[in-house]
Design an enzyme around this catalytic site. Structure first.
Site, PDB file in Angstrom:
ATOM      1  N   HIS A  57       0.755  -1.304  -0.380  1.00 47.27           N
ATOM      2  CA  HIS A  57       0.049   0.097   0.410  1.00 47.27           C
ATOM      3  C   HIS A  57       0.851   1.368  -0.031  1.00 47.27           C
ATOM      4  O   HIS A  57       0.253   2.056  -0.544  1.00 47.27           O
ATOM      5  CB  HIS A  57      -1.155   0.417   1.466  1.00 47.27           C
ATOM      6  CG  HIS A  57      -0.337  -0.399   2.773  1.00 47.27           C
ATOM      7  ND1 HIS A  57      -0.618  -1.257   2.873  1.00 47.27           N
ATOM      8  CD2 HIS A  57       0.593   0.245   3.184  1.00 47.27           C
ATOM      9  CE1 HIS A  57       0.360  -1.640   3.643  1.00 47.27           C
ATOM     10  NE2 HIS A  57       0.455  -0.703   4.296  1.00 47.27           N
ATOM     11  N   HIS A  87       7.978   7.520   3.815  1.00 44.34           N
ATOM     12  CA  HIS A  87       7.193   6.481   3.761  1.00 44.34           C
ATOM     13  C   HIS A  87       6.381   7.439   2.455  1.00 44.34           C
ATOM     14  O   HIS A  87       6.374   8.520   3.230  1.00 44.34           O
ATOM     15  CB  HIS A  87       6.354   5.170   3.737  1.00 44.34           C
ATOM     16  CG  HIS A  87       5.171   5.865   5.012  1.00 44.34           C
ATOM     17  ND1 HIS A  87       5.159   5.991   6.195  1.00 44.34           N
ATOM     18  CD2 HIS A  87       4.022   6.426   4.513  1.00 44.34           C
ATOM     19  CE1 HIS A  87       4.634   6.037   6.688  1.00 44.34           C
ATOM     20  NE2 HIS A  87       3.535   6.571   5.885  1.00 44.34           N
ATOM     21  N   HIS A  89       2.645   9.047   0.569  1.00 45.36           N
ATOM     22  CA  HIS A  89       1.222   8.826  -0.340  1.00 45.36           C
ATOM     23  C   HIS A  89       0.893   9.970  -1.725  1.00 45.36           C
ATOM     24  O   HIS A  89       1.602  11.142  -0.998  1.00 45.36           O
ATOM     25  CB  HIS A  89       0.186   9.215   1.027  1.00 45.36           C
ATOM     26  CG  HIS A  89       0.591   8.742   1.872  1.00 45.36           C
ATOM     27  ND1 HIS A  89      -0.499   7.166   2.441  1.00 45.36           N
ATOM     28  CD2 HIS A  89       1.195   8.733   3.300  1.00 45.36           C
ATOM     29  CE1 HIS A  89      -0.193   7.258   3.546  1.00 45.36           C
ATOM     30  NE2 HIS A  89       0.973   7.551   4.165  1.00 45.36           N
ATOM     31  N   GLU A  99      -1.827  13.309   2.178  1.00 44.55           N
ATOM     32  CA  GLU A  99      -3.802  13.374   3.335  1.00 44.55           C
ATOM     33  C   GLU A  99      -3.956  14.129   4.812  1.00 44.55           C
ATOM     34  O   GLU A  99      -4.922  14.486   4.301  1.00 44.55           O
ATOM     35  CB  GLU A  99      -2.729  12.033   4.071  1.00 44.55           C
ATOM     36  CG  GLU A  99      -2.225  10.978   3.534  1.00 44.55           C
ATOM     37  CD  GLU A  99      -2.501   9.911   4.291  1.00 44.55           C
ATOM     38  OE1 GLU A  99      -1.283   9.583   5.429  1.00 44.55           O
ATOM     39  OE2 GLU A  99      -2.992   8.730   4.196  1.00 44.55           O
ATOM     40  N   HIS A 112       5.936  10.913   4.864  1.00 50.97           N
ATOM     41  CA  HIS A 112       5.687  10.632   6.325  1.00 50.97           C
ATOM     42  C   HIS A 112       7.118   9.997   6.391  1.00 50.97           C
ATOM     43  O   HIS A 112       7.554   8.929   6.536  1.00 50.97           O
ATOM     44  CB  HIS A 112       4.528   9.791   6.991  1.00 50.97           C
ATOM     45  CG  HIS A 112       3.480  10.572   6.417  1.00 50.97           C
ATOM     46  ND1 HIS A 112       2.318  10.071   6.924  1.00 50.97           N
ATOM     47  CD2 HIS A 112       3.214  11.556   6.715  1.00 50.97           C
ATOM     48  CE1 HIS A 112       0.992  10.554   5.823  1.00 50.97           C
ATOM     49  NE2 HIS A 112       1.908  11.423   6.175  1.00 50.97           N
ATOM     50  N   THR A 191      -2.658   7.028   9.623  1.00 50.39           N
ATOM     51  CA  THR A 191      -3.841   7.372   8.962  1.00 50.39           C
ATOM     52  C   THR A 191      -4.244   5.810   7.775  1.00 50.39           C
ATOM     53  O   THR A 191      -4.865   6.127   7.118  1.00 50.39           O
ATOM     54  CB  THR A 191      -3.246   8.058   7.790  1.00 50.39           C
ATOM     55  OG1 THR A 191      -2.299   7.604   7.449  1.00 50.39           O
ATOM     56  CG2 THR A 191      -2.851   9.076   8.334  1.00 50.39           C
TER      57      THR A 191
HETATM   58  N1  N7A Z   1       0.449   6.780   7.431  1.00 51.80           N
HETATM   59  S1  N7A Z   1       1.484   7.099   8.883  1.00 51.80           S
HETATM   60  O1  N7A Z   1       0.319   8.121   9.793  1.00 51.80           O
HETATM   61  O2  N7A Z   1       2.639   7.676   8.671  1.00 51.80           O
HETATM   62  C1  N7A Z   1       1.847   5.001   9.083  1.00 51.80           C
HETATM   63  C2  N7A Z   1       2.562   5.072   9.847  1.00 51.80           C
HETATM   64  C3  N7A Z   1       2.764   3.469  10.431  1.00 51.80           C
HETATM   65  C4  N7A Z   1       1.784   2.678   9.675  1.00 51.80           C
HETATM   66  N2  N7A Z   1       2.023   1.607  10.207  1.00 51.80           N
HETATM   67  C5  N7A Z   1       2.469   0.823  11.301  1.00 51.80           C
HETATM   68  O3  N7A Z   1       3.902   0.924  11.024  1.00 51.80           O
HETATM   69  N3  N7A Z   1       2.898  -1.175  11.485  1.00 51.80           N
HETATM   70  C6  N7A Z   1       3.615  -1.414  11.730  1.00 51.80           C
HETATM   71  C7  N7A Z   1       3.164  -2.301  13.322  1.00 51.80           C
HETATM   72  C8  N7A Z   1       2.288  -1.360  13.746  1.00 51.80           C
HETATM   73  C9  N7A Z   1       1.156  -1.809  14.506  1.00 51.80           C
HETATM   74  O4  N7A Z   1       1.975  -2.652  16.408  1.00 51.80           O
HETATM   75  C10 N7A Z   1       0.721   3.350   9.561  1.00 51.80           C
HETATM   76  C11 N7A Z   1      -0.050   4.167   9.102  1.00 51.80           C
HETATM   77 ZN    ZN Z   2       1.363   7.436   6.223  1.00 48.88          ZN
END
Ligand code: N7A
Ligand code: ZN
Length: 253
Positions: A57, A87, A89, A99, A112, A191
């Site tokens: 994703h 990463h 978006h 976002e 991000h 997010t």
């Molecule tokens: N887009 S964002 O808000 O920066 C974001 C960052 C990390 C994540 N997920 C992440 O790091 N997952 C690893 C495991 C998380 C729960 O243990 C999802 C969204």
């Molecule tokens: Zn993000």
């Protein structure tokens, strides 16, 4: 995850309708200027081993977070937060893809940089479920001239067209920062699922400029794996703004 995605995430993740969800629309004139907010300080190590992954994703560049060599501190943060990954978006064309939005306007993309509170928590996973566990630095990308350093990332994207991972050598994300570190900050969430309400958001006001050509390389990534017969281009992997629910956005500006 992204098709009808964001509108149905609440079925499996009820927190999607919580009180501190991200992203949000930032309205500069309604933000509270807080003089007690100091500058954000980024101490990113010159070189931290890492890999780049198409996780189905987004495209994520992961860092070795076994020590405090790359941290963010200051601003709204009570202690240093350790860099874990960054990463992006993005959209499918033009100026949609970020976002967070600013007074209803979106940017072409948003970077991000994800950090975690290794002072209070033992692992990223533990921090990711704590209200002060994560700090994400958000940087808007606007189209214009080529970004002289982003090509290090965009030139590696062909290697992760499908859902795979590869190692890349040292890259210091400090080169992806705009000149001004003026920011807005508010309490929010991840997010994407699991949408944990564990993020102190720090969104920079000044975008960085990247070329349409560089952005185009993100759009040739696929959500699908090499073994799958249908090929779905990875684009529009952004969640729309969520209700503020009474939260205050503070500005360092
Ligand atoms: N887009 S964002 O808000 O920066 C974001 C960052 C990390 C994540 N997920 C992440 O790091 N997952 C690893 C495991 C998380 C729960 O243990 C999802 C969204
Ligand atoms: Zn993000």
């Amino acid at each position: 995850l992204w098709g009808s995605g964001p509108s149905v995430w609440h079925k499996n993740y009820p927190v999607a309708q919580g009180n501190r969800q991200s992203p949000i629309d930032i309205v500069p004139h309604q933000a509270l200027h807080d003089p007690s907010l100091g500058p954000v300080v980024l101490n990113y190590d010159q070189c931290t081993s890492m890999n780049i992954t198409n996780n189905g994703h987004s495209v994520v560049v992961q860092f070795d977070d076994s020590d405090d060599r790359s941290v963010i501190q200051g601003g709204p943060l009570d202690n240093p937060y350790r860099l874990k990954q960054f990463h992006f978006h993005w959209g499918e064309k033009g100026c949609h893809g970020s976002e967070h939005t600013v007074a209803g306007n979106s940017y072409a993309s948003e970077l991000h940089l994800v950090h975690w509170n290794a002072v209070k928590y033992k692992t990223f996973g533990e921090a990711a479920t704590a209200p002060d566990g994560l700090a994400v630095l958000g940087i808007f990308l606007e189209t214009g001239d080529d970004h002289r350093w982003l090509h290090v990332i965009t030139d590696a994207l062909y290697m992760v067209k499908f859902k795979v991972s590869t190692t890349v050598n040292c890259f210091n994300p400090k080169c992806l920062l705009p000149s001004s570190l003026h920011y807005w900050t508010y309490l929010g969430s991840l997010t994407t699922p699991p949408l944990h309400e564990s993020v102190i958001w720090i969104v920079l006001r000044e975008p960085i400029i990247v070329s349409e050509k560089q952005l185009g390389k993100f759009r040739m990534l696929l959500f699908t794996g090499e073994e799958e017969d249908q090929r779905i281009r990875m684009e529009n992997n952004f969640r729309p703004p969520q209700p503020l629910k009474g939260r205050k956005v503070r500005s360092s500006i």
